[in-house]
Design a protein around this motif. Structure first.
Motif, PDB file in Angstrom:
ATOM      1  N   ALA A  74       0.825  -1.210   0.000  1.00  0.00           N
ATOM      2  CA  ALA A  74       0.000   0.000   0.000  1.00  0.00           C
ATOM      3  C   ALA A  74       0.861   1.262   0.000  1.00  0.00           C
ATOM      4  CB  ALA A  74      -0.923   0.012   1.216  1.00  0.00           C
ATOM      5  N   GLY A  75       2.135   1.118   0.313  1.00  0.00           N
ATOM      6  CA  GLY A  75       3.049   2.254   0.324  1.00  0.00           C
ATOM      7  C   GLY A  75       3.410   2.671   1.738  1.00  0.00           C
ATOM      8  N   MET A  76       4.392   3.548   1.810  1.00  0.00           N
ATOM      9  CA  MET A  76       4.875   4.051   3.097  1.00  0.00           C
ATOM     10  C   MET A  76       5.119   5.550   2.977  1.00  0.00           C
ATOM     11  SD  MET A  76       7.732   1.130   3.991  1.00  0.00           S
ATOM     12  CE  MET A  76       8.010   1.600   5.695  1.00  0.00           C
ATOM     13  N   LYS A  77       4.941   6.246   4.089  1.00  0.00           N
ATOM     14  CA  LYS A  77       5.289   7.663   4.135  1.00  0.00           C
ATOM     15  C   LYS A  77       6.806   7.787   4.210  1.00  0.00           C
ATOM     16  CE  LYS A  77       1.119   9.351   6.436  1.00  0.00           C
ATOM     17  NZ  LYS A  77       0.608  10.050   7.625  1.00  0.00           N
ATOM     18  N   MET A  78       7.309   8.944   3.800  1.00  0.00           N
ATOM     19  CA  MET A  78       8.751   9.197   3.854  1.00  0.00           C
ATOM     20  C   MET A  78       9.278   9.002   5.276  1.00  0.00           C
ATOM     21  SD  MET A  78      10.143  10.391   0.969  1.00  0.00           S
ATOM     22  CE  MET A  78       9.720  11.253  -0.518  1.00  0.00           C
ATOM     23  N   SER A  79       8.532   9.485   6.262  1.00  0.00           N
ATOM     24  CA  SER A  79       8.990   9.367   7.651  1.00  0.00           C
ATOM     25  C   SER A  79       9.095   7.906   8.075  1.00  0.00           C
ATOM     26  CB  SER A  79       8.065  10.136   8.592  1.00  0.00           C
ATOM     27  OG  SER A  79       6.740   9.654   8.485  1.00  0.00           O
ATOM     28  N   GLU A  80       8.181   7.069   7.595  1.00  0.00           N
ATOM     29  CA  GLU A  80       8.244   5.635   7.907  1.00  0.00           C
ATOM     30  C   GLU A  80       9.471   4.996   7.260  1.00  0.00           C
ATOM     31  OE1 GLU A  80       3.851   3.801   8.122  1.00  0.00           O
ATOM     32  OE2 GLU A  80       4.268   4.871   6.243  1.00  0.00           O
ATOM     33  N   THR A 121      14.221  11.279   0.484  1.00  0.00           N
ATOM     34  CA  THR A 121      13.672  12.133  -0.576  1.00  0.00           C
ATOM     35  C   THR A 121      14.519  12.056  -1.832  1.00  0.00           C
ATOM     36  OG1 THR A 121      12.698  13.633   1.058  1.00  0.00           O
ATOM     37  CG2 THR A 121      13.009  14.505  -1.178  1.00  0.00           C
ATOM     38  N   GLY A 122      15.835  12.139  -1.681  1.00  0.00           N
ATOM     39  CA  GLY A 122      16.723  12.071  -2.842  1.00  0.00           C
ATOM     40  C   GLY A 122      16.610  10.755  -3.588  1.00  0.00           C
ATOM     41  N   ILE A 123      16.612   9.670  -2.846  1.00  0.00           N
ATOM     42  CA  ILE A 123      16.500   8.345  -3.466  1.00  0.00           C
ATOM     43  C   ILE A 123      15.143   8.198  -4.144  1.00  0.00           C
ATOM     44  CG2 ILE A 123      16.419   5.854  -3.031  1.00  0.00           C
ATOM     45  CD1 ILE A 123      18.329   6.422  -0.619  1.00  0.00           C
ATOM     46  N   THR A 124      14.098   8.635  -3.448  1.00  0.00           N
ATOM     47  CA  THR A 124      12.736   8.528  -4.004  1.00  0.00           C
ATOM     48  C   THR A 124      12.605   9.346  -5.280  1.00  0.00           C
ATOM     49  OG1 THR A 124      11.805   8.132  -1.808  1.00  0.00           O
ATOM     50  CG2 THR A 124      10.283   8.904  -3.510  1.00  0.00           C
ATOM     51  N   GLU A 169       6.107   5.494  -7.175  1.00  0.00           N
ATOM     52  CA  GLU A 169       5.164   6.583  -7.400  1.00  0.00           C
ATOM     53  C   GLU A 169       4.768   7.174  -6.062  1.00  0.00           C
ATOM     54  OE1 GLU A 169       1.672   5.022  -9.327  1.00  0.00           O
ATOM     55  OE2 GLU A 169       1.506   3.373  -7.900  1.00  0.00           O
ATOM     56  N   ARG A 170       4.394   8.445  -6.106  1.00  0.00           N
ATOM     57  CA  ARG A 170       3.908   9.138  -4.914  1.00  0.00           C
ATOM     58  C   ARG A 170       2.395   9.231  -5.017  1.00  0.00           C
ATOM     59  NH1 ARG A 170       8.933  12.208  -5.560  1.00  0.00           N
ATOM     60  NH2 ARG A 170       9.930  12.461  -3.528  1.00  0.00           N
ATOM     61  N   ILE A 171       1.733   8.877  -3.929  1.00  0.00           N
ATOM     62  CA  ILE A 171       0.273   8.968  -3.878  1.00  0.00           C
ATOM     63  C   ILE A 171      -0.085   9.887  -2.724  1.00  0.00           C
ATOM     64  CG2 ILE A 171      -1.866   7.678  -3.477  1.00  0.00           C
ATOM     65  CD1 ILE A 171       0.663   5.470  -4.547  1.00  0.00           C
ATOM     66  N   LEU A 195       2.226   8.827   0.114  1.00  0.00           N
ATOM     67  CA  LEU A 195       2.683   7.458   0.262  1.00  0.00           C
ATOM     68  C   LEU A 195       3.583   7.152  -0.933  1.00  0.00           C
ATOM     69  CD1 LEU A 195      -0.570   5.543   1.301  1.00  0.00           C
ATOM     70  CD2 LEU A 195       1.391   6.112   2.749  1.00  0.00           C
ATOM     71  N   ILE A 196       4.663   6.460  -0.667  1.00  0.00           N
ATOM     72  CA  ILE A 196       5.575   6.038  -1.723  1.00  0.00           C
ATOM     73  C   ILE A 196       5.343   4.553  -1.910  1.00  0.00           C
ATOM     74  CG2 ILE A 196       7.983   5.954  -2.493  1.00  0.00           C
ATOM     75  CD1 ILE A 196       6.824   8.782  -1.723  1.00  0.00           C
ATOM     76  N   ARG A 197       5.156   4.129  -3.152  1.00  0.00           N
ATOM     77  CA  ARG A 197       5.014   2.696  -3.393  1.00  0.00           C
ATOM     78  C   ARG A 197       5.657   2.325  -4.712  1.00  0.00           C
ATOM     79  NH1 ARG A 197      -1.469   2.111  -4.463  1.00  0.00           N
ATOM     80  NH2 ARG A 197      -1.444   3.002  -6.552  1.00  0.00           N
ATOM     81  N   LEU A 198       6.016   1.059  -4.800  1.00  0.00           N
ATOM     82  CA  LEU A 198       6.623   0.548  -6.022  1.00  0.00           C
ATOM     83  C   LEU A 198       5.596   0.509  -7.143  1.00  0.00           C
ATOM     84  CD1 LEU A 198       8.694  -2.512  -4.740  1.00  0.00           C
ATOM     85  CD2 LEU A 198       9.604  -0.347  -5.592  1.00  0.00           C
ATOM     86  N   THR A 199       6.038   0.845  -8.328  1.00  0.00           N
ATOM     87  CA  THR A 199       5.201   0.663  -9.506  1.00  0.00           C
ATOM     88  C   THR A 199       5.317  -0.795  -9.941  1.00  0.00           C
ATOM     89  OG1 THR A 199       7.037   1.185 -10.980  1.00  0.00           O
ATOM     90  CG2 THR A 199       5.626   3.042 -10.286  1.00  0.00           C
ATOM     91  N   ALA A 200       4.535  -1.195 -10.908  1.00  0.00           N
ATOM     92  CA  ALA A 200       4.641  -2.563 -11.437  1.00  0.00           C
ATOM     93  C   ALA A 200       6.050  -2.785 -11.983  1.00  0.00           C
ATOM     94  CB  ALA A 200       3.595  -2.794 -12.519  1.00  0.00           C
ATOM     95  N   ARG A 201       6.587  -1.793 -12.669  1.00  0.00           N
ATOM     96  CA  ARG A 201       7.956  -1.893 -13.190  1.00  0.00           C
ATOM     97  C   ARG A 201       8.951  -2.014 -12.036  1.00  0.00           C
ATOM     98  NH1 ARG A 201      12.191   1.966 -14.863  1.00  0.00           N
ATOM     99  NH2 ARG A 201      13.476   0.844 -16.355  1.00  0.00           N
TER     100      ARG A 201
END
Length: 170
Positions: A70-76, A89-92, A102-104, A114-120
């Motif tokens: 489902a993704g994670m916040k940057m702080s997590e 932030t830089g890596i993301t 992707e950022r949601i 929330l940051i989560r992996l794309t299908a790729r």
């Protein structure tokens, strides 16, 4: 890296080689443990760079995200990886440009995403993770099963002995 640099790196003294038999056994043990960790981590970093043109922090961030679909916040992410929000932030930002994450926007908090992996990103990471697992097996495979089990148990003991004690008095 030139052949001369590579040769020099192979012959550079490690932390353990700085000890002498008269040094305290615990110090020598600590430096051997640290040297082993550094050698293994250095090899993993090198292989990630050469085979996947990526870094260990990028690999680690993607590993965290694979565990949280489902993704994670940057702080997590920062807390789990024990690095600053700025590093995350830089890596993301880099991974987002490459279509790996992707950022949601979080509906309840306009400042958060929330940051989560794309299908790729999932496909690429799974391939890297398979290689990573094989590399670890190669690096530890020379140890007998008995030695691996003993080392695992001993390191477990060491970990328990050095866990912060929440109610300990200074």
């Amino acid at each position: 890296m030139s052949d001369i640099q590579a040769s020099a790196e192979q012959h550079m003294p490690d932390l353990e080689s700085r000890t002498v038999p008269e040094d305290h056994h615990d110090l020598r043990l600590w430096l051997r443990l640290l040297t082993c960790c550094n050698l293994i981590e250095g090899e993993i970093r090198s292989r990630l760079r050469v085979e996947y043109e990526t870094t260990l922090p990028r690999f680690d961030l993607m590993a965290q995200l694979l565990r949280e679909p489902a993704g994670m916040k940057m702080s997590e992410l920062s807390r789990h990886m024990m690095v600053t929000n700025g590093n995350i932030t830089g890596i993301t930002d880099q991974l987002e440009k490459e279509g790996m994450v992707e950022r949601i926007k979080v509906a309840t908090d306009r400042r958060s995403s929330l940051i989560r992996l794309t299908a790729r990103g999932k496909r690429v990471f799974r391939k890297m993770a398979q290689s990573h697992e094989q590399w670890i097996r190669e690096m530890l495979g020379g140890l007998s099963e008995k030695s691996r089990d003993a080392l695992y148990e001993a390191l477990g003991e060491l970990k328990l002995l050095n866990q912060p004690r929440r109610n300990a008095k200074p």
